[in-house]
Design an enzyme around this catalytic site. Sequence first.
Site, short mmCIF file in Angstrom:
data_model
loop_
_atom_site.label_atom_id
_atom_site.label_comp_id
_atom_site.label_asym_id
_atom_site.label_seq_id
_atom_site.Cartn_x
_atom_site.Cartn_y
_atom_site.Cartn_z
N ALA A 7 0.85 -1.19 0.00
CA ALA A 7 0.00 0.00 0.00
C ALA A 7 0.89 1.24 0.00
O ALA A 7 2.04 1.18 0.45
CB ALA A 7 -0.90 -0.02 1.23
N GLY A 14 0.74 -5.16 0.90
CA GLY A 14 -0.35 -5.30 -0.06
C GLY A 14 0.09 -5.93 -1.38
O GLY A 14 -0.72 -6.55 -2.07
N GLU A 44 4.09 -5.18 7.67
CA GLU A 44 3.22 -4.18 8.30
C GLU A 44 3.54 -3.96 9.77
O GLU A 44 3.43 -2.85 10.29
CB GLU A 44 1.74 -4.60 8.15
CG GLU A 44 1.18 -4.38 6.75
CD GLU A 44 1.38 -5.56 5.82
OE1 GLU A 44 2.26 -6.42 6.10
OE2 GLU A 44 0.67 -5.63 4.82
N GLU A 85 -0.02 -9.50 -0.71
CA GLU A 85 -1.43 -9.87 -0.55
C GLU A 85 -2.13 -9.98 -1.91
O GLU A 85 -2.98 -10.84 -2.12
CB GLU A 85 -2.13 -8.86 0.36
CG GLU A 85 -1.64 -8.96 1.81
CD GLU A 85 -2.18 -7.86 2.69
OE1 GLU A 85 -1.85 -6.67 2.42
OE2 GLU A 85 -2.92 -8.14 3.64
N1 CO8 Z 1 4.49 3.30 -0.55
C1 CO8 Z 1 4.90 4.44 -1.13
N2 CO8 Z 1 6.15 4.63 -1.61
C2 CO8 Z 1 7.00 3.62 -1.52
C3 CO8 Z 1 6.65 2.39 -0.92
C4 CO8 Z 1 5.33 2.24 -0.42
N3 CO8 Z 1 4.87 1.10 0.13
N4 CO8 Z 1 7.73 1.57 -0.93
C5 CO8 Z 1 8.71 2.25 -1.54
N5 CO8 Z 1 8.28 3.49 -1.89
C6 CO8 Z 1 9.06 4.55 -2.55
C7 CO8 Z 1 10.13 5.12 -1.62
O1 CO8 Z 1 9.57 6.07 -0.75
C8 CO8 Z 1 11.10 5.70 -2.62
O2 CO8 Z 1 10.59 6.94 -3.09
P1 CO8 Z 1 11.62 8.21 -3.22
O3 CO8 Z 1 12.61 7.76 -4.27
O4 CO8 Z 1 10.71 9.29 -3.69
O5 CO8 Z 1 12.23 8.40 -1.89
C9 CO8 Z 1 11.03 4.73 -3.80
O6 CO8 Z 1 9.79 4.01 -3.65
C10 CO8 Z 1 12.16 3.72 -3.81
O7 CO8 Z 1 12.18 3.10 -2.53
P2 CO8 Z 1 13.53 2.93 -1.66
O8 CO8 Z 1 14.45 4.06 -1.93
O9 CO8 Z 1 13.11 2.68 -0.25
O10 CO8 Z 1 14.11 1.61 -2.34
P3 CO8 Z 1 15.06 0.52 -1.65
O11 CO8 Z 1 15.47 -0.39 -2.76
O12 CO8 Z 1 16.09 1.16 -0.81
O13 CO8 Z 1 14.08 -0.29 -0.63
C11 CO8 Z 1 12.06 -1.45 -0.02
C12 CO8 Z 1 13.01 -1.02 -1.16
C13 CO8 Z 1 12.77 -2.41 0.91
C14 CO8 Z 1 10.86 -2.15 -0.69
C15 CO8 Z 1 11.61 -0.21 0.78
O14 CO8 Z 1 11.18 0.79 -0.15
C16 CO8 Z 1 10.46 -0.47 1.72
O15 CO8 Z 1 10.67 -1.02 2.78
N6 CO8 Z 1 9.19 -0.09 1.32
C17 CO8 Z 1 8.04 -0.25 2.15
C18 CO8 Z 1 7.53 -1.68 2.12
C19 CO8 Z 1 6.35 -1.83 3.06
O16 CO8 Z 1 6.45 -1.63 4.25
N7 CO8 Z 1 5.17 -2.24 2.50
C20 CO8 Z 1 3.99 -2.45 3.26
C21 CO8 Z 1 3.13 -1.21 3.28
S1 CO8 Z 1 1.67 -1.39 4.27
C22 CO8 Z 1 0.65 -2.40 3.35
O17 CO8 Z 1 0.94 -2.73 2.24
C23 CO8 Z 1 -0.65 -2.94 3.86
C24 CO8 Z 1 -1.31 -2.01 4.75
C25 CO8 Z 1 -2.72 -2.46 4.95
C26 CO8 Z 1 -3.50 -1.22 5.11
C27 CO8 Z 1 -4.95 -1.51 5.02
C28 CO8 Z 1 -5.75 -0.28 5.30
C29 CO8 Z 1 -5.95 0.62 4.12
#
Ligand code: CO8
Length: 256
Positions: free
Chosen positions: A62, A107, A130, A110
């Site tokens: 997400a 997500g 999460e 998922e």
């Molecule tokens: N959402 C928005 N932007 C994201 C996300 C995300 N989930 N993941 C990565 N990005 C963005 C980063 O912010 C970054 O943007 P910018 O260049 O503008 O700073 C760009 O993508 C590249 O990311 P990284 O620089 O972090 O890339 P890395 O290769 O260093 O790391 C990772 C990659 C490990 C995937 C890291 O980006 C990360 O940990 N991302 C988050 C993963 C995460 O936690 N996902 C779960 C989110 S919660 C969810 O999915 C379910 C929630 C349920 C909610 C239900 C109610 C609505």
Amino acid sequence: MTVNTALDGDIAVITLDRQKALNALSFAQLDALDEAIAQVARSAARGLVVVGAGDKAFCAGADIPELTGRTLHEEHEGSRLGQEVFERISRLRIPSVAVIQGYAFGGGLELALACTFRVATPAARMGLPEIKLGLIPGYGGTQRLPRLIGEGRALELILSGRTLKADEAERIGLVNRVVQEGTPAGIGRDFLVPYLQYGLPALDLARQAVQRGMQTTLEHGLRIERDLSTLAYRTADAAEGMQAFIEKRAPLFKDA
Ligand code: CO8
């Protein structure tokens, strides 16, 4: 989000395409995905491949910034939207496969869990992180993961938020196969080829019997199986399949 229902005639491809955010699913993306699924359901496609654009991610989950500052009601509705969209994928009549290249987190995983099958490339990394955000999975992960890999393993992954590599994911049955060579769309298409030879009614009824049976008692599941196998028996494809066996020839299924 792009949808290609023309690839090799029989197989549709949905591409999550928001590479600057690792294909993270904003609510707008979820709406677009919903529309893409409806488009696939209306098409003549006999299989669906879901991929992420670029080589870094299938989908990073997400959209985290979008989740902040929402009311409880908005959050509840957001979870409902994701669950409903993913449920529509899981109930498609045709088999679907998510090809996980790069990251599949939250997500994103998922979404892959809602597909009939999952294939990973060797560099794939996946998990439900999460818990690290103080959240829990909200798009079906707490329900589909234990059904797929068992309660103990699912609890370990959900409570730790740890990242799995492709080989471990294959070993525990989270992905069906790890495939080294090819583009994600090509890998997905090749994976689905064996299923294209069978009739859609039997594929659909078999999937329903398994999925509906997983949600209930063995006794009720067996009743579901009786009803659905009787429905399969009454199809023209079943008559053709059995006749072809007797005549020692290949069956010609007509999806009827
Ligand atoms: N959402 C928005 N932007 C994201 C996300 C995300 N989930 N993941 C990565 N990005 C963005 C980063 O912010 C970054 O943007 P910018 O260049 O503008 O700073 C760009 O993508 C590249 O990311 P990284 O620089 O972090 O890339 P890395 O290769 O260093 O790391 C990772 C990659 C490990 C995937 C890291 O980006 C990360 O940990 N991302 C988050 C993963 C995460 O936690 N996902 C779960 C989110 S919660 C969810 O999915 C379910 C929630 C349920 C909610 C239900 C109610 C609505």
